[in-house]
Design a protein around this motif. Structure first.
Motif, PDB file in Angstrom:
ATOM      1  N   ALA A 264       0.957   1.348  13.591  1.00 39.78           N
ATOM      2  CA  ALA A 264       1.070   0.131  12.773  1.00 39.78           C
ATOM      3  C   ALA A 264       1.059   0.496  11.288  1.00 39.78           C
ATOM      4  O   ALA A 264       1.853  -0.040  10.501  1.00 39.78           O
ATOM      5  N   LEU A 265       0.187   1.426  10.908  1.00 39.42           N
ATOM      6  CA  LEU A 265       0.142   1.833   9.494  1.00 39.42           C
ATOM      7  C   LEU A 265       1.457   2.484   9.088  1.00 39.42           C
ATOM      8  O   LEU A 265       1.985   2.240   7.998  1.00 39.42           O
ATOM      9  N   GLU A 266       2.015   3.284   9.992  1.00 37.06           N
ATOM     10  CA  GLU A 266       3.286   3.960   9.701  1.00 37.06           C
ATOM     11  C   GLU A 266       4.379   2.915   9.418  1.00 37.06           C
ATOM     12  O   GLU A 266       5.113   3.015   8.435  1.00 37.06           O
ATOM     13  N   GLU A 267       4.427   1.893  10.278  1.00 37.35           N
ATOM     14  CA  GLU A 267       5.444   0.835  10.092  1.00 37.35           C
ATOM     15  C   GLU A 267       5.216   0.094   8.771  1.00 37.35           C
ATOM     16  O   GLU A 267       6.155  -0.159   8.029  1.00 37.35           O
ATOM     17  N   ILE A 268       3.950  -0.222   8.495  1.00 34.96           N
ATOM     18  CA  ILE A 268       3.646  -0.993   7.269  1.00 34.96           C
ATOM     19  C   ILE A 268       3.991  -0.165   6.028  1.00 34.96           C
ATOM     20  O   ILE A 268       4.660  -0.634   5.115  1.00 34.96           O
ATOM     21  N   PHE A 269       3.557   1.093   6.026  1.00 33.61           N
ATOM     22  CA  PHE A 269       3.822   1.943   4.855  1.00 33.61           C
ATOM     23  C   PHE A 269       5.326   2.190   4.697  1.00 33.61           C
ATOM     24  O   PHE A 269       5.852   2.192   3.590  1.00 33.61           O
ATOM     25  N   SER A 270       6.047   2.403   5.818  1.00 32.24           N
ATOM     26  CA  SER A 270       7.475   2.720   5.629  1.00 32.24           C
ATOM     27  C   SER A 270       8.262   1.474   5.248  1.00 32.24           C
ATOM     28  O   SER A 270       9.213   1.554   4.473  1.00 32.24           O
ATOM     29  N   ALA A 271       7.853   0.294   5.730  1.00 30.92           N
ATOM     30  CA  ALA A 271       8.530  -0.947   5.296  1.00 30.92           C
ATOM     31  C   ALA A 271       8.350  -1.126   3.805  1.00 30.92           C
ATOM     32  O   ALA A 271       9.259  -1.531   3.077  1.00 30.92           O
ATOM     33  N   GLU A 272       7.145  -0.781   3.315  1.00 29.95           N
ATOM     34  CA  GLU A 272       6.885  -0.884   1.859  1.00 29.95           C
ATOM     35  C   GLU A 272       7.761   0.067   1.091  1.00 29.95           C
ATOM     36  O   GLU A 272       8.274  -0.271   0.043  1.00 29.95           O
ATOM     37  N   THR A 273       7.918   1.298   1.619  1.00 26.96           N
ATOM     38  CA  THR A 273       8.724   2.309   0.922  1.00 26.96           C
ATOM     39  C   THR A 273      10.160   1.799   0.820  1.00 26.96           C
ATOM     40  O   THR A 273      10.792   1.884  -0.228  1.00 26.96           O
ATOM     41  N   VAL A 274      10.667   1.196   1.933  1.00 29.74           N
ATOM     42  CA  VAL A 274      12.037   0.677   1.917  1.00 29.74           C
ATOM     43  C   VAL A 274      12.132  -0.447   0.886  1.00 29.74           C
ATOM     44  O   VAL A 274      13.032  -0.483   0.057  1.00 29.74           O
ATOM     45  N   ALA A 275      11.119  -1.348   0.926  1.00 32.25           N
ATOM     46  CA  ALA A 275      11.136  -2.482  -0.007  1.00 32.25           C
ATOM     47  C   ALA A 275      11.057  -2.012  -1.456  1.00 32.25           C
ATOM     48  O   ALA A 275      11.728  -2.560  -2.335  1.00 32.25           O
TER      49      ALA A 275
END
Ligand SMILES: Cc1ncc(COP(=O)(O)O)c(C=O)c1O
Length: 388
Positions: A376-387
């Motif tokens: 879950a942290l991986e998804e949250i952090f990578s979505a932020e990086t994309v954003a």
């Protein structure tokens, strides 16, 4: 259907910021809300559900006991109280240690300070700044500034020194009954003492005829990958206080005193109607038995290793704490990340240090659940990086 959220908001004083759901049931590391949504609870019901939510052994023990004798106070002997005290001494103390039972963490700390005052004949208590010890007058007076400010007239003769600083402890301890601290300052953000600091405090207390008190309300009972902070850090306190996980959710607190201190406590020094009652006692014995039999202390140490080895995100600057009392220190405020985790149905804690995500899961947590948090942290952090 009754709107329980609205009802509670109407009738209960709004002293807590709450998660926005109505909880219905729990099992192991999981809880379900009234709508049937399932959450992974890595906050452990506020560090209480150490052996998991609604554990069968506690339900069985309190059901059986309540049918037999629901309550009698400390004016009588109770086999179940004796057994609970022995279980706590065997697990967290030493031969000759003795226990005073009460009902909560704040009460345990109040009583530990009282024991120190009775035993030493001195009044002043030294506390480490940044600690959290509860909300009753003496306990909150020993707690960090954020919680004791605006509370004039506490009159508890408590002074604070910086956490980790032996030279200010040395000065403050000259005329003190005790030094009180959390070996890991959980609410603060899992700021962790060193063995050197705790050994230094133990030596200074001895030198000054003061007692060393560990608030083990969160660090006790296996959570730090050892029976208690006393075992994890290797410095021997005179008094340890316990609550939270002690009876798996049945209200209970305890002060554990070394044999030397126990020998100096006289009848009438302390008292509590409900402390050491039959229901709490059977729950305490069953909790400690489960921690020992299921090797949950060992599991806490293994899960810490797993988290430290696999939570290698650049957004996590540091992992504080020990065992399953951990603070993930982020490079940003943790609230948006905690909110994003909650959307993914994972409950974690915050801390006074706004950059910290606090993990206090049941000690039964395994690699699968730790993997869910990591994913879950991986998804949250990578979505932020994309954003970004
Ligand atoms: C370290 C510590 N000590 C004491 C307390 C107070 O315990 P209680 O809320 O049971 O009074 C807490 C509660 O969070 C705590 O974390």
């Amino acid at each position: 259907m009754v709107d329980s959220l609205a009802l509670e908001n109407e009738y209960v004083l709004p002293t807590y910021e709450k998660f926005p759901f109505v909880l219905d049931r729990g099992e192991g590391c999981w809880v379900w809300d009234e709508e049937g949504n399932k959450y992974l609870d890595l906050y452990g019901g506020h560090a209480v559900a150490a052996i998991g939510h609604s554990p069968a052994e506690i339900t069985a023990a309190i059901t059986k006991q309540s049918a037999k004798l629901l309550f009698y106070s400390n004016l009588v002997y109770l086999k179940v109280r004796a057994e609970a005290a022995k279980a706590l001494v065997d697990f967290c103390g030493e031969k000759g240690s003795q226990v005073f039972f009460c009902n909560s963490g704040a009460e345990a700390n109040e009583n530990a300070m009282r024991i120190a005052r009775c035993v030493t004949g001195k009044a002043k208590i030294v506390a480490a700044e940044g600690g959290f010890h509860g909300r009753t007058a003496g306990a909150v007076a020993a707690t960090g500034y954020k919680y004791r400010k605006n509370m004039a007239g506490l009159g508890c003769d408590i002074v604070h020194v910086p956490f980790g600083d032996l030279s200010s402890a040395e000065t403050a301890l000259k005329d003190a009954a005790a030094f009180l601290l959390e070996p890991i300052q959980s609410v603060q953000g899992c700021t962790t003492a060193t063995g050197e600091y705790l050994n230094g405090l133990a030596a200074l207390c001895k030198q000054n005829g003061s007692l060393l008190i560990y608030d083990e309300v969160q660090t006790g009972l296996g959570r730090v990958g050892a029976p208690s902070a006393r075992h994890a850090f290797g410095a021997r306190p005179d008094l340890q206080t316990f609550a939270k996980a002690l009876a798996s959710g049945v209200p209970a607190g305890a002060v554990l005193a070394t044999p030397e201190v126990s020998a100096k406590v006289k009848p009438g020094a302390l008292g509590s109607t409900f402390g050491g009652g039959p229901l709490a006692s059977v729950a305490i014995s069953a909790t400690i038995k489960a921690i020992v039999d299921k090797k949950l202390t060992e599991n806490a140490a293994e899960m810490e290793e797993l988290i430290r080895a696999t939570f290698n995100f650049p957004q996590i600057k540091e992992i504080r704490g020990k065992g399953l009392l951990l603070g993930l220190v982020l490079d940003r405020p943790s609230k948006p990340i905690r909110d994003a985790l909650l959307k993914k149905k994972i409950i974690v804690g915050g801390a006074d240090d706004i950059h910290v995500i606090r993990l206090l899961p049941p000690l039964t947590v395994g690699p699968a659940e730790i993997g869910l948090l990591r994913g879950a942290l991986e998804e949250i952090f990578s979505a932020e990086t994309v954003a970004a």
